[in-house]
Motif scaffolding. Structure first.
Motif, PDB file in Angstrom:
ATOM      1  N   ALA A 117      34.778  38.777  44.774  1.00 33.75           N
ATOM      2  CA  ALA A 117      35.341  39.642  45.022  1.00 33.75           C
ATOM      3  C   ALA A 117      36.062  39.005  45.699  1.00 33.75           C
ATOM      4  N   ILE A 118      37.503  39.426  44.941  1.00 35.44           N
ATOM      5  CA  ILE A 118      38.689  39.009  45.611  1.00 35.44           C
ATOM      6  C   ILE A 118      39.624  40.112  45.972  1.00 35.44           C
ATOM      7  N   CYS A 119      40.003  39.682  47.745  1.00 38.84           N
ATOM      8  CA  CYS A 119      40.869  40.620  48.672  1.00 38.84           C
ATOM      9  C   CYS A 119      41.594  40.324  48.752  1.00 38.84           C
ATOM     10  N   GLU A 120      42.824  41.524  47.946  1.00 38.94           N
ATOM     11  CA  GLU A 120      44.151  40.883  48.368  1.00 38.94           C
ATOM     12  C   GLU A 120      44.562  42.149  48.674  1.00 38.94           C
ATOM     13  N   GLU A 121      45.360  41.262  50.708  1.00 37.31           N
ATOM     14  CA  GLU A 121      46.163  42.805  51.109  1.00 37.31           C
ATOM     15  C   GLU A 121      44.998  44.131  51.878  1.00 37.31           C
ATOM     16  N   VAL A 122      43.676  43.759  51.653  1.00 39.64           N
ATOM     17  CA  VAL A 122      42.818  44.706  52.388  1.00 39.64           C
ATOM     18  C   VAL A 122      43.016  44.629  54.165  1.00 39.64           C
ATOM     19  N   ARG A 123      43.875  45.277  54.632  1.00 38.16           N
ATOM     20  CA  ARG A 123      44.393  45.396  55.725  1.00 38.16           C
ATOM     21  C   ARG A 123      43.034  46.587  56.881  1.00 38.16           C
ATOM     22  N   ASP A 124      41.793  47.113  55.993  1.00 36.62           N
ATOM     23  CA  ASP A 124      40.769  48.058  56.981  1.00 36.62           C
ATOM     24  C   ASP A 124      39.681  47.432  57.459  1.00 36.62           C
ATOM     25  N   PRO A 125      39.845  46.689  58.676  1.00 33.02           N
ATOM     26  CA  PRO A 125      38.487  46.537  58.857  1.00 33.02           C
ATOM     27  C   PRO A 125      36.909  46.542  58.136  1.00 33.02           C
ATOM     28  N   GLY A 126      36.975  47.875  58.342  1.00 32.70           N
ATOM     29  CA  GLY A 126      35.677  49.112  58.101  1.00 32.70           C
ATOM     30  C   GLY A 126      35.243  48.693  56.420  1.00 32.70           C
ATOM     31  N   ASN A 127      36.498  48.385  55.813  1.00 32.95           N
ATOM     32  CA  ASN A 127      36.340  48.639  54.374  1.00 32.95           C
ATOM     33  C   ASN A 127      36.470  47.016  53.827  1.00 32.95           C
ATOM     34  N   LEU A 128      36.829  45.793  54.509  1.00 34.51           N
ATOM     35  CA  LEU A 128      36.704  44.925  54.566  1.00 34.51           C
ATOM     36  C   LEU A 128      35.188  43.868  54.578  1.00 34.51           C
ATOM     37  N   GLY A 129      34.875  44.510  55.947  1.00 36.24           N
ATOM     38  CA  GLY A 129      32.891  44.372  56.109  1.00 36.24           C
ATOM     39  C   GLY A 129      32.173  44.872  54.724  1.00 36.24           C
ATOM     40  N   THR A 130      32.831  46.187  54.595  1.00 35.89           N
ATOM     41  CA  THR A 130      32.146  46.772  53.059  1.00 35.89           C
ATOM     42  C   THR A 130      31.335  46.626  52.011  1.00 35.89           C
ATOM     43  N   ILE A 131      32.827  45.615  52.121  1.00 34.19           N
ATOM     44  CA  ILE A 131      33.358  45.341  50.312  1.00 34.19           C
ATOM     45  C   ILE A 131      32.422  43.694  51.046  1.00 34.19           C
ATOM     46  N   ILE A 132      32.154  43.331  52.166  1.00 35.20           N
ATOM     47  CA  ILE A 132      31.619  41.578  51.723  1.00 35.20           C
ATOM     48  C   ILE A 132      30.169  41.914  51.837  1.00 35.20           C
ATOM     49  N   ARG A 133      29.971  43.288  52.341  1.00 37.32           N
ATOM     50  CA  ARG A 133      28.232  43.963  51.997  1.00 37.32           C
ATOM     51  C   ARG A 133      27.686  44.660  50.747  1.00 37.32           C
ATOM     52  N   ALA A 134      28.310  44.736  50.220  1.00 35.93           N
ATOM     53  CA  ALA A 134      27.927  45.023  49.354  1.00 35.93           C
ATOM     54  C   ALA A 134      28.142  43.798  47.837  1.00 35.93           C
ATOM     55  N   ALA A 135      28.984  42.999  47.809  1.00 34.19           N
ATOM     56  CA  ALA A 135      29.255  41.712  47.707  1.00 34.19           C
ATOM     57  C   ALA A 135      27.902  40.875  48.314  1.00 34.19           C
ATOM     58  N   ASP A 136      27.443  41.151  48.745  1.00 33.54           N
ATOM     59  CA  ASP A 136      26.600  40.364  49.007  1.00 33.54           C
ATOM     60  C   ASP A 136      24.818  41.053  48.513  1.00 33.54           C
ATOM     61  N   ALA A 137      24.723  42.315  48.920  1.00 35.52           N
ATOM     62  CA  ALA A 137      24.064  43.591  48.650  1.00 35.52           C
ATOM     63  C   ALA A 137      24.015  43.122  46.372  1.00 35.52           C
ATOM     64  N   ALA A 138      25.291  43.153  45.738  1.00 30.21           N
ATOM     65  CA  ALA A 138      25.081  42.772  44.093  1.00 30.21           C
ATOM     66  C   ALA A 138      25.037  41.648  44.154  1.00 30.21           C
ATOM     67  N   GLY A 139      24.853  40.823  44.715  1.00 35.83           N
ATOM     68  CA  GLY A 139      24.306  39.197  43.879  1.00 35.83           C
ATOM     69  C   GLY A 139      25.755  38.755  43.676  1.00 35.83           C
ATOM     70  N   ALA A 140      27.106  39.068  44.201  1.00 33.49           N
ATOM     71  CA  ALA A 140      27.582  38.771  44.328  1.00 33.49           C
ATOM     72  C   ALA A 140      27.932  36.500  45.008  1.00 33.49           C
ATOM     73  N   ASP A 141      28.810  35.367  43.594  1.00 33.77           N
ATOM     74  CA  ASP A 141      28.160  34.207  44.694  1.00 33.77           C
ATOM     75  C   ASP A 141      29.445  34.488  45.961  1.00 33.77           C
ATOM     76  N   ALA A 142      31.208  34.723  46.227  1.00 35.40           N
ATOM     77  CA  ALA A 142      31.727  34.454  46.956  1.00 35.40           C
ATOM     78  C   ALA A 142      32.758  36.183  47.148  1.00 35.40           C
ATOM     79  N   VAL A 143      32.901  35.709  47.906  1.00 34.00           N
ATOM     80  CA  VAL A 143      33.867  36.641  48.338  1.00 34.00           C
ATOM     81  C   VAL A 143      35.536  35.747  49.361  1.00 34.00           C
ATOM     82  N   ILE A 144      36.461  36.859  48.528  1.00 31.38           N
ATOM     83  CA  ILE A 144      37.847  35.774  48.747  1.00 31.38           C
ATOM     84  C   ILE A 144      38.747  36.544  49.145  1.00 31.38           C
ATOM     85  N   LEU A 145      39.550  36.071  50.550  1.00 31.14           N
ATOM     86  CA  LEU A 145      40.747  36.796  51.052  1.00 31.14           C
ATOM     87  C   LEU A 145      41.431  36.320  50.924  1.00 31.14           C
ATOM     88  N   THR A 146      42.918  37.114  50.077  1.00 35.02           N
ATOM     89  CA  THR A 146      43.808  36.113  49.922  1.00 35.02           C
ATOM     90  C   THR A 146      44.879  37.299  50.693  1.00 35.02           C
TER      91      THR A 146
END
Length: 265
Positions: A117-146
């Motif tokens: 998951a690549i997050c580009e200009e994601v500014r809301d803390p709750g959204n970013l935290g939830t994306i990291i949590r969802a990526a973890d649950a889905a078995g993603a290999d990494a989250v990259i913040l740009t």
């Protein structure tokens, strides 16, 4: 027992709710038993101090035992001290200080990722935290913040991950152009989530291949330049009357659909 809410030690911990203090020290704040528990279980080497009221440690004895087993400084405090340290109104009697430990992009790629998951200009803390949590649950290999994506060590982000911050690699402070280039070199297709993209269902079969999802800003989406770097842009259909999907919700669907496709294959 720490009793003075205005002591230098308490103030130093409380300052970690501010980005400037986190950047200066390389540390961040963990609040509540769940965050402390996950950090102690998956990244104990990063945890420097645990602060807790006696009542909280009596209730969450596993946190106390894990801290003692790891040889981490465990400091008892009063409720007033905990309240002064914490960013939340109800810190549940436990606060910890940990060292930031982002993963280098080269290490992410060296592991041969298939879902990122690549997050580009994601500014809301709750959204970013939830994306990291969802990526973890889905078995993603990494989250990259740009770009100017919110700091993953922001207390609100940390709380929203509910511990997932310690479960998978998170790379930070990167430029999208470089990340996309490196994804291509590693054999991943970069797929942008965008309301102007192609129909999701028509391209669903492509998701069984190594995929890096690109998610943009909550209000503006992805800029044209960012979209142009993606190999493909897809939109999730809206079957009901909702105007749109929340970013974190849409990201969760995209990540899980890809996880389903890759595992079915």
């Amino acid at each position: 027992m720490l009793e003075n809410p205005r002591s230098p030690r308490v103030r130093a911990v409380a300052k970690l709710s501010k980005r400037a203090a986190r950047q200066e020290t390389g540390l961040f704040l963990l609040e509540g038993p769940q965050a402390a528990r996950e950090a102690l279980a998956f990244a104990p080497e990063t945890v420097l101090e645990v602060y807790a009221t006696p009542a909280a440690l009596e209730k969450h004895a596993d946190v106390r035992d894990a801290a003692e087993e790891a040889g981490i400084d465990l400091q008892y405090t009063t409720e007033a001290v905990l309240d002064a340290m914490a960013d939340t109104v109800t810190p549940q009697g436990i606060v910890a200080v940990a060292r930031q430990s982002p993963t280098a992009l080269r290490d992410v790629l060296a592991a041969g990722p298939r879902l990122v998951a690549i997050c580009e200009e994601v500014r809301d803390p709750g959204n970013l935290g939830t994306i990291i949590r969802a990526a973890d649950a889905a078995g993603a290999d990494a989250v990259i913040l740009t770009g100017r994506t919110v700091d993953p060590y922001n207390p609100k982000v940390v709380r929203s991950t509910t511990g997932s911050l310690f479960h998978l690699p998170v790379a930070v402070d990167l430029e999208l152009a470089d990340v996309v280039e490196r994804m291509h070199e590693a054999g991943l297709r970069v797929v942008a989530a965008d309301v102007q993209g192609e129909d999701f269902l028509a391209s669903r079969d492509l998701l069984s291949e190594p995929t890096a999802w690109l998610f943009g800003n909550e209000a503006r989406g992805l800029e044209d330049e960012a979209l142009a770097r993606a190999d493909l842009a897809l939109r999730l259909p809206i079957y009901g009357r909702a105007e749109s999907l929340n970013l974190a919700t849409a990201a969760s669907v995209c990540l899980y659909e890809t996880a389903f496709a890759q595992r079915a294959r």
